[in-house]
Motif scaffolding. Structure first.
Motif, mmCIF file in Angstrom:
data_model
loop_
_atom_site.group_PDB
_atom_site.id
_atom_site.type_symbol
_atom_site.label_atom_id
_atom_site.label_comp_id
_atom_site.label_asym_id
_atom_site.label_seq_id
_atom_site.Cartn_x
_atom_site.Cartn_y
_atom_site.Cartn_z
ATOM 1 N N TYR A 17 0.851 -1.184 0.000
ATOM 2 C CA TYR A 17 0.000 0.000 0.000
ATOM 3 C C TYR A 17 0.883 1.230 0.000
ATOM 4 O O TYR A 17 2.102 1.140 0.225
ATOM 5 C CB TYR A 17 -0.969 0.009 1.182
ATOM 6 N N PHE A 18 0.286 2.395 -0.224
ATOM 7 C CA PHE A 18 1.083 3.598 -0.446
ATOM 8 C C PHE A 18 0.641 4.779 0.407
ATOM 9 O O PHE A 18 1.046 5.905 0.170
ATOM 10 C CB PHE A 18 1.030 3.977 -1.933
ATOM 11 N N GLY A 19 -0.203 4.548 1.407
ATOM 12 C CA GLY A 19 -0.642 5.599 2.311
ATOM 13 C C GLY A 19 0.183 5.618 3.588
ATOM 14 O O GLY A 19 1.299 5.081 3.642
ATOM 15 N N PRO A 20 -0.347 6.209 4.654
ATOM 16 C CA PRO A 20 0.372 6.261 5.931
ATOM 17 C C PRO A 20 0.745 4.889 6.483
ATOM 18 O O PRO A 20 1.722 4.765 7.228
ATOM 19 C CB PRO A 20 -0.629 6.978 6.850
ATOM 20 N N GLY A 21 -0.024 3.864 6.128
ATOM 21 C CA GLY A 21 0.313 2.528 6.608
ATOM 22 C C GLY A 21 1.668 2.051 6.128
ATOM 23 O O GLY A 21 2.355 1.298 6.824
ATOM 24 N N PHE A 22 2.073 2.478 4.941
ATOM 25 C CA PHE A 22 3.398 2.094 4.443
ATOM 26 C C PHE A 22 4.486 2.777 5.261
ATOM 27 O O PHE A 22 5.496 2.164 5.618
ATOM 28 C CB PHE A 22 3.536 2.456 2.963
ATOM 29 N N LEU A 23 4.276 4.067 5.588
ATOM 30 C CA LEU A 23 5.243 4.767 6.436
ATOM 31 C C LEU A 23 5.324 4.099 7.802
ATOM 32 O O LEU A 23 6.418 3.936 8.366
ATOM 33 C CB LEU A 23 4.835 6.238 6.604
ATOM 34 N N ALA A 24 4.174 3.726 8.357
ATOM 35 C CA ALA A 24 4.159 3.056 9.654
ATOM 36 C C ALA A 24 4.936 1.743 9.594
ATOM 37 O O ALA A 24 5.685 1.401 10.518
ATOM 38 C CB ALA A 24 2.718 2.806 10.095
ATOM 39 N N THR A 25 4.780 1.011 8.494
ATOM 40 C CA THR A 25 5.498 -0.253 8.339
ATOM 41 C C THR A 25 7.001 -0.031 8.296
ATOM 42 O O THR A 25 7.773 -0.766 8.930
ATOM 43 C CB THR A 25 5.030 -0.982 7.066
ATOM 44 N N LEU A 26 7.453 0.976 7.563
ATOM 45 C CA LEU A 26 8.882 1.304 7.544
ATOM 46 C C LEU A 26 9.388 1.623 8.946
ATOM 47 O O LEU A 26 10.463 1.165 9.359
ATOM 48 C CB LEU A 26 9.137 2.497 6.622
ATOM 49 N N CYS A 44 2.357 10.221 -6.132
ATOM 50 C CA CYS A 44 2.754 9.722 -4.814
ATOM 51 C C CYS A 44 2.358 10.746 -3.751
ATOM 52 O O CYS A 44 2.651 11.937 -3.900
ATOM 53 C CB CYS A 44 4.257 9.471 -4.767
ATOM 54 N N LEU A 45 1.698 10.296 -2.704
ATOM 55 C CA LEU A 45 1.315 11.194 -1.610
ATOM 56 C C LEU A 45 2.515 11.759 -0.865
ATOM 57 O O LEU A 45 2.396 12.765 -0.168
ATOM 58 C CB LEU A 45 0.423 10.450 -0.610
ATOM 59 N N TRP A 46 3.660 11.124 -1.025
ATOM 60 C CA TRP A 46 4.838 11.477 -0.225
ATOM 61 C C TRP A 46 5.953 12.059 -1.083
ATOM 62 O O TRP A 46 7.107 11.995 -0.709
ATOM 63 C CB TRP A 46 5.322 10.245 0.546
ATOM 64 N N ARG A 47 5.613 12.617 -2.230
ATOM 65 C CA ARG A 47 6.562 13.327 -3.096
ATOM 66 C C ARG A 47 7.761 12.463 -3.483
ATOM 67 O O ARG A 47 8.897 12.943 -3.579
ATOM 68 C CB ARG A 47 7.036 14.624 -2.431
ATOM 69 N N GLY A 48 7.529 11.186 -3.673
ATOM 70 C CA GLY A 48 8.595 10.291 -4.118
ATOM 71 C C GLY A 48 9.498 9.766 -3.030
ATOM 72 O O GLY A 48 10.419 8.985 -3.315
ATOM 73 N N THR A 76 19.765 1.003 -4.891
ATOM 74 C CA THR A 76 20.294 -0.067 -4.034
ATOM 75 C C THR A 76 19.206 -1.037 -3.600
ATOM 76 O O THR A 76 19.477 -1.987 -2.863
ATOM 77 C CB THR A 76 20.975 0.513 -2.780
ATOM 78 N N GLY A 77 17.963 -0.789 -4.037
ATOM 79 C CA GLY A 77 16.870 -1.669 -3.674
ATOM 80 C C GLY A 77 16.341 -1.451 -2.272
ATOM 81 O O GLY A 77 15.711 -2.348 -1.699
ATOM 82 N N THR A 78 16.567 -0.258 -1.724
ATOM 83 C CA THR A 78 16.131 0.030 -0.363
ATOM 84 C C THR A 78 15.280 1.298 -0.316
ATOM 85 O O THR A 78 15.260 2.090 -1.262
ATOM 86 C CB THR A 78 17.323 0.198 0.588
ATOM 87 N N ILE A 79 14.600 1.494 0.814
ATOM 88 C CA ILE A 79 13.804 2.696 1.064
ATOM 89 C C ILE A 79 14.235 3.279 2.400
ATOM 90 O O ILE A 79 14.379 2.551 3.390
ATOM 91 C CB ILE A 79 12.297 2.372 1.101
ATOM 92 N N ALA A 80 14.433 4.590 2.427
ATOM 93 C CA ALA A 80 14.871 5.248 3.653
ATOM 94 C C ALA A 80 13.727 5.335 4.659
ATOM 95 O O ALA A 80 12.585 5.637 4.297
ATOM 96 C CB ALA A 80 15.393 6.653 3.341
ATOM 97 N N PRO A 127 8.913 14.094 12.321
ATOM 98 C CA PRO A 127 8.019 13.769 13.443
ATOM 99 C C PRO A 127 6.899 12.821 13.021
ATOM 100 O O PRO A 127 6.430 12.850 11.878
ATOM 101 C CB PRO A 127 7.459 15.136 13.851
ATOM 102 N N GLY A 128 6.460 11.985 13.934
ATOM 103 C CA GLY A 128 5.371 11.069 13.662
ATOM 104 C C GLY A 128 5.765 10.012 12.654
ATOM 105 O O GLY A 128 6.835 9.397 12.750
ATOM 106 N N LEU A 129 4.918 9.800 11.673
ATOM 107 C CA LEU A 129 5.225 8.829 10.621
ATOM 108 C C LEU A 129 6.357 9.301 9.722
ATOM 109 O O LEU A 129 6.942 8.504 8.997
ATOM 110 C CB LEU A 129 3.980 8.556 9.774
ATOM 111 N N GLY A 130 6.649 10.586 9.752
ATOM 112 C CA GLY A 130 7.822 11.089 9.039
ATOM 113 C C GLY A 130 7.548 12.091 7.953
ATOM 114 O O GLY A 130 8.386 12.947 7.671
ATOM 115 N N TYR A 131 6.392 12.000 7.314
ATOM 116 C CA TYR A 131 6.042 12.918 6.240
ATOM 117 C C TYR A 131 4.583 13.348 6.372
ATOM 118 O O TYR A 131 3.764 12.641 6.964
ATOM 119 C CB TYR A 131 6.223 12.277 4.853
ATOM 120 N N GLU A 132 4.280 14.485 5.777
ATOM 121 C CA GLU A 132 2.904 14.942 5.628
ATOM 122 C C GLU A 132 2.418 14.585 4.227
ATOM 123 O O GLU A 132 3.169 14.740 3.258
ATOM 124 C CB GLU A 132 2.815 16.460 5.809
ATOM 125 N N PRO A 133 1.186 14.103 4.092
ATOM 126 C CA PRO A 133 0.699 13.811 2.737
ATOM 127 C C PRO A 133 0.617 15.076 1.898
ATOM 128 O O PRO A 133 0.344 16.169 2.416
ATOM 129 C CB PRO A 133 -0.690 13.217 2.979
#
Length: 368
Positions: free
Chosen positions: A300-309, A331-335, A342-346, A351-357
């Motif tokens: 998924y690509f909403g806040p739940g993905f940020l929470a998972t990271l 993308c809600l999170w500006r890419g 490298t096949g990774t995501i930062a 604060p919080g989940l890390g980004y604002e939509p």
């Protein structure tokens, strides 16, 4: 600080999955539906959550508006210690409407938003509110949609490797695509096979035996119905391959039943289905206690993905984050959640989940 409002936002972002397809019944699906949960406060702070709604976004949004918002509006915003008690009260109040499915999806959205808020109040990223971060980047696997034709499966696997993905997951239910994928990616790339609950036990055991030479890391949800943990355990015992399941499980209690049955080698909590971060953390503790590995569900690509990271950053266990292999229109999170070379995501540090939509993207793709 009081909760002044809880709102659901239905966002639909088109995608192109190339030769792959995703169908519900006879209808092809070509857009990602996101149900954002916005929790507003009288202090001007906002928390963002995510409720599962891929093929039921209006139902999930209605559940948030009719069941969740009245339960939370006007109450004190809980801190990290108070969120589990707050959410248990809401689960108890709503148990008549079901402990699984739509009700729990909506509860998950509120829970994630409250954790986002709690971390924002402290001015810290979510991972720091829960524990010590052990990974700053999470390796991603390409979760291919169902393709069916072995030659096209091989083609997509090779393309995903060129884009930097270090592992591949198929959504296939026949043997030839599995071997086509293994031949295309070589012996050292992790390969997983998600089956989406199609088979009885005997058929699933036979399928596992036929796939053994392709050496998949695990078969995911081979058995129908998904809550038949006794049969799933039998397939794991007799099929000769590790099994994974859990994306269809809601609450810690259903995971406890599954793990107690010895049904899986990998537990797959989905933070926007299971009951949010609160229930996810309970599942993690149980899996660790019983020696079961984790493979979180996160296409998924909403806040739940940020929470998972954020949650995955707390563990140095080599787990991959699941990323749907598709090209999204926006993308809600500006890419920021794109997989790099490298096949990774930062893992976000804000604060919080890390980004604002991105509000502009929200408005452009909002469904009235």
């Amino acid at each position: 600080m009081l909760i002044t409002d809880v709102r659901a936002h239905h966002i639909r972002i088109p995608y192109d999955a190339g030769v792959a397809s995703f169908k519900q019944g006879a209808s092809a699906i070509a857009a990602v539906d996101i149900v954002l949960v916005e929790v507003s406060t009288d202090a001007g702070l906002t928390g963002w959550g995510d409720a599962w709604g891929y093929v039921c976004p209006r139902s999930t949004a209605t559940a948030i508006d009719e069941m969740i918002a009245p339960q939370a509006r006007g109450l004190e915003v809980p801190d990290a210690v108070g969120i589990p008690l707050f959410m248990e009260r809401i689960q108890r109040n709503l148990h008549l409407f079901g402990r699984y499915g739509i009700t729990m999806f909506a509860i998950s959205g509120l829970d994630i938003a409250l954790w986002d808020l709690a971390a924002r109040v402290q001015g810290e990223p979510l991972h720091r509110l829960i524990g010590a971060r052990k990974r700053g980047r999470i390796p991603a696997y390409a979760s291919l949609l169902k393709i069916g034709k072995p030659d096209l499966v091989a083609q997509e696997c090779e393309a995903a490797l060129r884009r930097g993905y270090p592992a591949i997951k198929l959504h296939e239910t026949t043997v030839p695509p599995v071997f086509a994928a293994r031949q295309a990616i070589g012996a050292n790339i992790p390969l997983m096979v998600d089956m989406n609950c199609p088979m009885d036990g005997v058929t699933a055991i036979a399928f596992a035996h036929e796939c053994q030479a392709a050496a998949p890391l695990f078969l995911e949800e081979p058995v129908w119905p998904p809550e038949d943990f006794t049969t799933l355990a039998e397939v794991r015992k007799k099929g000769g391959l590790d099994l994974a399941a859990g994306e269809n499980a809601c609450t810690f209690y259903q995971f406890r039943q599954m793990l107690a049955a010895g049904a899986v080698s990998f537990a797959q909590p989905s933070v926007i289905k299971v009951g949010g971060i609160t229930e996810y953390l309970k599942v993690v503790a149980l899996a660790d206690e019983l020696g079961v590995k984790l493979a979180p569900h996160s296409p998924y690509f909403g806040p739940g993905f940020l929470a998972t990271l954020q949650l995955m950053s707390l563990r140095d266990d080599g787990t991959f984050v699941e990323v749907f292999y598709m090209n999204r229109a926006a993308c809600l999170w500006r890419g920021h959640i794109d997989v790099d070379a490298t096949g990774t995501i930062a893992v976000p540090d804000g604060p919080g989940l890390g980004y604002e939509p991105d509000k502009e993207i929200m408005e452009r793709y909002r469904v009235a």
